[in-house]
Design a protein around this motif. Structure first.
Motif, PDB file in Angstrom:
ATOM      1  N   ILE A 268       0.821  -1.208   0.000  1.00  0.00           N
ATOM      2  CA  ILE A 268       0.000   0.000   0.000  1.00  0.00           C
ATOM      3  C   ILE A 268       0.858   1.262   0.000  1.00  0.00           C
ATOM      4  N   VAL A 269       2.021   1.216   0.647  1.00  0.00           N
ATOM      5  CA  VAL A 269       2.911   2.384   0.644  1.00  0.00           C
ATOM      6  C   VAL A 269       3.514   2.577  -0.747  1.00  0.00           C
ATOM      7  N   GLY A 270       3.831   1.468  -1.419  1.00  0.00           N
ATOM      8  CA  GLY A 270       4.339   1.579  -2.781  1.00  0.00           C
ATOM      9  C   GLY A 270       3.330   2.233  -3.707  1.00  0.00           C
ATOM     10  N   ARG A 271       2.083   1.807  -3.613  1.00  0.00           N
ATOM     11  CA  ARG A 271       1.049   2.403  -4.467  1.00  0.00           C
ATOM     12  C   ARG A 271       0.776   3.853  -4.065  1.00  0.00           C
ATOM     13  N   SER A 272       0.988   4.172  -2.797  1.00  0.00           N
ATOM     14  CA  SER A 272       0.821   5.559  -2.349  1.00  0.00           C
ATOM     15  C   SER A 272       1.767   6.496  -3.085  1.00  0.00           C
ATOM     16  N   ALA A 273       2.960   5.990  -3.437  1.00  0.00           N
ATOM     17  CA  ALA A 273       3.925   6.819  -4.166  1.00  0.00           C
ATOM     18  C   ALA A 273       3.358   7.243  -5.512  1.00  0.00           C
ATOM     19  N   LEU A 274       2.596   6.348  -6.145  1.00  0.00           N
ATOM     20  CA  LEU A 274       1.952   6.701  -7.413  1.00  0.00           C
ATOM     21  C   LEU A 274       0.926   7.804  -7.205  1.00  0.00           C
ATOM     22  N   VAL A 275       0.149   7.670  -6.141  1.00  0.00           N
ATOM     23  CA  VAL A 275      -0.883   8.664  -5.842  1.00  0.00           C
ATOM     24  C   VAL A 275      -0.258  10.029  -5.577  1.00  0.00           C
ATOM     25  N   LEU A 276       0.825  10.036  -4.803  1.00  0.00           N
ATOM     26  CA  LEU A 276       1.477  11.309  -4.483  1.00  0.00           C
ATOM     27  C   LEU A 276       2.075  11.948  -5.726  1.00  0.00           C
ATOM     28  N   GLY A 277       2.570  11.112  -6.640  1.00  0.00           N
ATOM     29  CA  GLY A 277       3.105  11.652  -7.883  1.00  0.00           C
ATOM     30  C   GLY A 277       2.038  12.319  -8.732  1.00  0.00           C
ATOM     31  N   LEU A 278       0.808  11.812  -8.622  1.00  0.00           N
ATOM     32  CA  LEU A 278      -0.292  12.354  -9.419  1.00  0.00           C
ATOM     33  C   LEU A 278      -1.024  13.491  -8.721  1.00  0.00           C
ATOM     34  N   TYR A 279      -1.278  13.317  -7.418  1.00  0.00           N
ATOM     35  CA  TYR A 279      -2.197  14.229  -6.729  1.00  0.00           C
ATOM     36  C   TYR A 279      -1.614  14.903  -5.492  1.00  0.00           C
ATOM     37  N   GLY A 280      -0.373  14.567  -5.116  1.00  0.00           N
ATOM     38  CA  GLY A 280       0.200  15.143  -3.901  1.00  0.00           C
ATOM     39  C   GLY A 280       0.460  16.630  -4.047  1.00  0.00           C
ATOM     40  N   ARG A 281       0.480  17.327  -2.918  1.00  0.00           N
ATOM     41  CA  ARG A 281       0.736  18.764  -2.968  1.00  0.00           C
ATOM     42  C   ARG A 281       2.207  19.032  -3.247  1.00  0.00           C
ATOM     43  N   PRO A 282       2.528  20.145  -3.891  1.00  0.00           N
ATOM     44  CA  PRO A 282       3.927  20.473  -4.184  1.00  0.00           C
ATOM     45  C   PRO A 282       4.748  20.581  -2.901  1.00  0.00           C
ATOM     46  N   GLN A 283       5.985  20.091  -2.967  1.00  0.00           N
ATOM     47  CA  GLN A 283       6.933  20.176  -1.852  1.00  0.00           C
ATOM     48  C   GLN A 283       6.423  19.504  -0.584  1.00  0.00           C
ATOM     49  N   TRP A 284       5.547  18.487  -0.753  1.00  0.00           N
ATOM     50  CA  TRP A 284       5.036  17.796   0.432  1.00  0.00           C
ATOM     51  C   TRP A 284       6.150  17.191   1.269  1.00  0.00           C
ATOM     52  N   SER A 285       7.242  16.772   0.636  1.00  0.00           N
ATOM     53  CA  SER A 285       8.306  16.082   1.365  1.00  0.00           C
ATOM     54  C   SER A 285       9.007  16.996   2.358  1.00  0.00           C
TER      55      SER A 285
END
Length: 215
Positions: free
Chosen positions: A163-180
């Motif tokens: 689930i964490v691996g797939r979360s990376a895909l979601v963040l790449g598509l919909y995550g906010r800028p500079q979230w890290s």
């Protein structure tokens, strides 16, 4: 030399090893967003790059598909998975529940060695962000995977890996800028709260943390 039923032939072992190497390389590229969601993954091109047959490449892609990092469609080939907004919301809803299970198992129970390992992980995140290296995305995800591994449940750790691996895909598509940049500070705060043993506080922080990175 013939092999008995149930044994793996040397040829099959070699296919497994080579497929595993390709799987790890592609998985790393996906998690670090070097391969963006929707990117096509042609077997012949990958085989040429890695010096492997299409059979070996196909096995690697099947492993990635089993983790829902790659979509394989008949007559269309393979591509990096591209979750829809609805799938993204469902994914993070389920992840919230799984993270609570992890917190319940590790909060107030981390050993000094485990704390040291988590602190080193956060430090690695900070260095990667400061130096502008793309692996900060993977390192941030690995913080959560480390916690899952420390839960003492191999089953929970395995599901979290997927689930964490797939979360990376979601963040790449919909995550906010500079979230890290924010998440690494939040990881330090989460670790301090986990050490304190306040389960309710950690759950509240984890919920806010996951909401923030996907907003």
């Amino acid at each position: 030399m013939p092999w008995r039923k149930g044994e793996v032939s040397p040829q099959m072992e070699q296919i497994g090893e080579r497929a595993g190497a390709i799987y790890r390389a592609l998985r790393l590229a996906i998690l670090e967003q070097a391969l963006e969601p929707g990117t096509k993954l042609p077997e012949d091109a990958i085989g040429e790059q890695f010096g492997a047959s299409r059979t070996v490449v196909r096995r690697a892609l099947e492993l990635l598909a089993s983790e829902e990092l790659v979509d394989i469609r008949p007559n269309r080939g393979a591509a990096v998975a591209k979750p829809t907004p609805a799938e993204a919301r469902d994914l993070f809803s389920v992840r919230q529940d799984m993270e609570r299970l992890v917190v319940k198992r590790v909060c107030g129970r981390l050993t000094p060695q485990q704390v040291e390992r988590l602190e080193a992980q956060i430090a690695a995140e900070e260095r990667a962000i400061y130096e502008g290296r793309p692996e900060y995305i993977r390192l941030a995800a690995e913080f959560h995977l480390l916690l899952a591994e420390m839960s003492g449940s191999p089953l929970l750790a395995r599901y979290m890996r997927q689930i964490v691996g797939r979360s990376a895909l979601v963040l790449g598509l919909y995550g906010r800028p500079q979230w890290s940049n924010c998440s690494v500070h939040e990881h330090r705060d989460l670790l301090a709260a986990l050490i304190s043993g306040d389960v309710e506080r950690v759950n509240t922080m984890m919920h806010a943390h996951l909401d923030a990175v996907q907003a």
